[in-house]
Design a protein around this motif. Sequence first.
Motif, PDB file in Angstrom:
ATOM      1  N   GLY A  32      -0.858  -5.187   0.668  1.00 15.66           N
ATOM      2  CA  GLY A  32      -1.351  -4.864   1.857  1.00 15.66           C
ATOM      3  C   GLY A  32      -2.276  -3.633   1.714  1.00 15.66           C
ATOM      4  N   ASP A  33      -3.353  -3.532   2.241  1.00 15.47           N
ATOM      5  CA  ASP A  33      -4.236  -2.258   2.194  1.00 15.47           C
ATOM      6  C   ASP A  33      -3.561  -1.005   2.757  1.00 15.47           C
ATOM      7  OD1 ASP A  33      -6.359  -4.048   1.185  1.00 15.47           O
ATOM      8  OD2 ASP A  33      -7.677  -3.651   3.117  1.00 15.47           O
ATOM      9  N   THR A  34      -2.601  -1.195   3.656  1.00 14.31           N
ATOM     10  CA  THR A  34      -1.890  -0.087   3.969  1.00 14.31           C
ATOM     11  C   THR A  34      -0.421  -0.343   3.550  1.00 14.31           C
ATOM     12  OG1 THR A  34      -1.494   1.307   5.839  1.00 14.31           O
ATOM     13  CG2 THR A  34      -1.486  -0.861   6.286  1.00 14.31           C
ATOM     14  N   GLN A  35       0.320   0.797   3.232  1.00 16.11           N
ATOM     15  CA  GLN A  35       1.841   0.635   2.789  1.00 16.11           C
ATOM     16  C   GLN A  35       2.471   1.696   3.901  1.00 16.11           C
ATOM     17  OE1 GLN A  35       3.299  -1.631   0.622  1.00 16.11           O
ATOM     18  NE2 GLN A  35       1.350  -2.435   0.986  1.00 16.11           N
ATOM     19  N   PHE A  36       2.326   1.750   5.163  1.00 14.68           N
ATOM     20  CA  PHE A  36       3.173   2.585   5.881  1.00 14.68           C
ATOM     21  C   PHE A  36       4.621   1.772   6.150  1.00 14.68           C
ATOM     22  CE2 PHE A  36       0.834   0.019   8.968  1.00 14.68           C
ATOM     23  CZ  PHE A  36       1.828  -0.333   9.902  1.00 14.68           C
ATOM     24  N   THR A 124      -4.945   3.746   9.004  1.00 11.40           N
ATOM     25  CA  THR A 124      -6.533   4.123   8.319  1.00 11.40           C
ATOM     26  C   THR A 124      -6.179   5.581   7.601  1.00 11.40           C
ATOM     27  OG1 THR A 124      -6.652   5.225  10.692  1.00 11.40           O
ATOM     28  CG2 THR A 124      -7.845   2.957  10.202  1.00 11.40           C
ATOM     29  N   GLU A 125      -5.220   6.378   7.977  1.00  8.43           N
ATOM     30  CA  GLU A 125      -4.887   7.641   7.161  1.00  8.43           C
ATOM     31  C   GLU A 125      -4.680   7.443   5.834  1.00  8.43           C
ATOM     32  OE1 GLU A 125      -2.763  10.370   9.227  1.00  8.43           O
ATOM     33  OE2 GLU A 125      -4.114  10.519  10.853  1.00  8.43           O
ATOM     34  N   ASP A 126      -5.307   8.151   5.032  1.00  7.91           N
ATOM     35  CA  ASP A 126      -4.978   8.070   3.475  1.00  7.91           C
ATOM     36  C   ASP A 126      -3.539   8.011   3.129  1.00  7.91           C
ATOM     37  OD1 ASP A 126      -6.520   8.034   0.802  1.00  7.91           O
ATOM     38  OD2 ASP A 126      -5.365   9.847   0.658  1.00  7.91           O
ATOM     39  N   GLN A 127      -2.708   8.797   3.677  1.00  7.55           N
ATOM     40  CA  GLN A 127      -1.376   8.915   3.326  1.00  7.55           C
ATOM     41  C   GLN A 127      -0.752   7.548   3.453  1.00  7.55           C
ATOM     42  OE1 GLN A 127       1.109  11.328   5.889  1.00  7.55           O
ATOM     43  NE2 GLN A 127      -0.159  10.834   7.631  1.00  7.55           N
ATOM     44  N   TYR A 128      -1.246   6.618   4.280  1.00 11.43           N
ATOM     45  CA  TYR A 128      -0.674   5.353   4.411  1.00 11.43           C
ATOM     46  C   TYR A 128      -1.309   4.231   3.785  1.00 11.43           C
ATOM     47  CZ  TYR A 128       1.477   7.590   8.357  1.00 11.43           C
ATOM     48  OH  TYR A 128       2.167   8.517   9.283  1.00 11.43           O
ATOM     49  N   TYR A 130      -2.935   2.059   0.453  1.00  8.84           N
ATOM     50  CA  TYR A 130      -2.338   1.652  -0.844  1.00  8.84           C
ATOM     51  C   TYR A 130      -3.089   2.520  -2.035  1.00  8.84           C
ATOM     52  CZ  TYR A 130      -1.684  -0.756  -5.125  1.00  8.84           C
ATOM     53  OH  TYR A 130      -1.474  -0.967  -6.607  1.00  8.84           O
ATOM     54  N   HIS A 131      -2.320   3.285  -2.822  1.00 13.29           N
ATOM     55  CA  HIS A 131      -3.012   3.851  -3.771  1.00 13.29           C
ATOM     56  C   HIS A 131      -2.079   3.398  -5.208  1.00 13.29           C
ATOM     57  CE1 HIS A 131      -5.247   6.843  -1.460  1.00 13.29           C
ATOM     58  NE2 HIS A 131      -4.346   6.606  -0.652  1.00 13.29           N
ATOM     59  N   GLU A 132      -3.044   3.062  -6.065  1.00 15.05           N
ATOM     60  CA  GLU A 132      -2.272   2.724  -7.246  1.00 15.05           C
ATOM     61  C   GLU A 132      -1.320   3.409  -7.760  1.00 15.05           C
ATOM     62  OE1 GLU A 132      -3.661   0.772 -11.601  1.00 15.05           O
ATOM     63  OE2 GLU A 132      -5.248   0.767 -10.112  1.00 15.05           O
ATOM     64  N   ASN A 133      -1.531   4.844  -8.108  1.00 20.51           N
ATOM     65  CA  ASN A 133      -0.911   5.906  -8.598  1.00 20.51           C
ATOM     66  C   ASN A 133       0.508   5.884  -7.982  1.00 20.51           C
ATOM     67  OD1 ASN A 133      -2.304   6.978  -6.684  1.00 20.51           O
ATOM     68  ND2 ASN A 133      -2.345   8.911  -7.646  1.00 20.51           N
ATOM     69  N   LEU A 134       0.330   5.750  -6.643  1.00 13.17           N
ATOM     70  CA  LEU A 134       1.673   5.999  -5.663  1.00 13.17           C
ATOM     71  C   LEU A 134       2.479   4.400  -5.471  1.00 13.17           C
ATOM     72  CD1 LEU A 134       0.390   7.917  -2.634  1.00 13.17           C
ATOM     73  CD2 LEU A 134       1.661   8.680  -4.689  1.00 13.17           C
ATOM     74  N   HIS A 135       1.821   3.444  -5.779  1.00 14.80           N
ATOM     75  CA  HIS A 135       2.400   2.109  -5.351  1.00 14.80           C
ATOM     76  C   HIS A 135       2.389   1.302  -6.663  1.00 14.80           C
ATOM     77  CE1 HIS A 135       0.714   3.680  -1.447  1.00 14.80           C
ATOM     78  NE2 HIS A 135       2.083   3.364  -1.190  1.00 14.80           N
ATOM     79  N   GLU A 136       2.116   1.702  -7.635  1.00 17.33           N
ATOM     80  CA  GLU A 136       2.340   0.911  -9.050  1.00 17.33           C
ATOM     81  C   GLU A 136       3.469   0.262  -9.255  1.00 17.33           C
ATOM     82  OE1 GLU A 136       1.099   1.101 -13.792  1.00 17.33           O
ATOM     83  OE2 GLU A 136       0.834   2.802 -12.573  1.00 17.33           O
ATOM     84  N   LYS A 137       4.641   1.118  -9.131  1.00 14.90           N
ATOM     85  CA  LYS A 137       6.009   0.716  -9.473  1.00 14.90           C
ATOM     86  C   LYS A 137       6.336  -0.679  -8.300  1.00 14.90           C
ATOM     87  CE  LYS A 137      10.605   2.326 -10.451  1.00 14.90           C
ATOM     88  NZ  LYS A 137      11.493   3.356 -10.438  1.00 14.90           N
TER      89      LYS A 137
END
Length: 157
Positions: A32-36, A124-128, A130-137
């Motif tokens: 998902g585009d968001t990972q909250f 919509t907020e950046d903190q939620y 998906y970011h490859e560096n945060l969610h790669e694992k």
Amino acid sequence: MMDWKKDRIQAAKQGENPMVLAKMKSGFAVIGDTQFLPGYCVLLPNRKVDSLNSLTLEERSDYLLDMSLIGDAIQKVCSPLRINYSIYGNTDTYLHAHIFPRYDWETEERRVKPVWLYPSESWTEDQYLYHENLHEKLRTKLTDALEKLVYERGKRL
């Protein structure tokens, strides 16, 4: 290269959708585009159709089974309390299924209601997002789990 968000299905077919986790029999599992809610995934079909009812009976069966296999992978990797499945097509007017893990750490008010009632910032907020560096694992674990499930399914057919 196309803007993959304009046609996520075509981009997945062309290998240009960076969110693809695995190729499934009925389409593509994407993170998902968001990972909250960590592990949130979407199932995109092989071809763009308006709704589940636009598929043949066999295609529907494959699609719904694949949707549940994504849920199995999320359960294995994220250990949520439960998995919620939803198919709407109201905003993005083509078939796609949302697979949301639900967690015991969510507030009671949130946990018992649809995820769509989370505040708009969750989407919509950046903190939620998906970011490859945060969610790669997380992504790697989901892909590995899905590939095993797809392989097992293929062995049973």
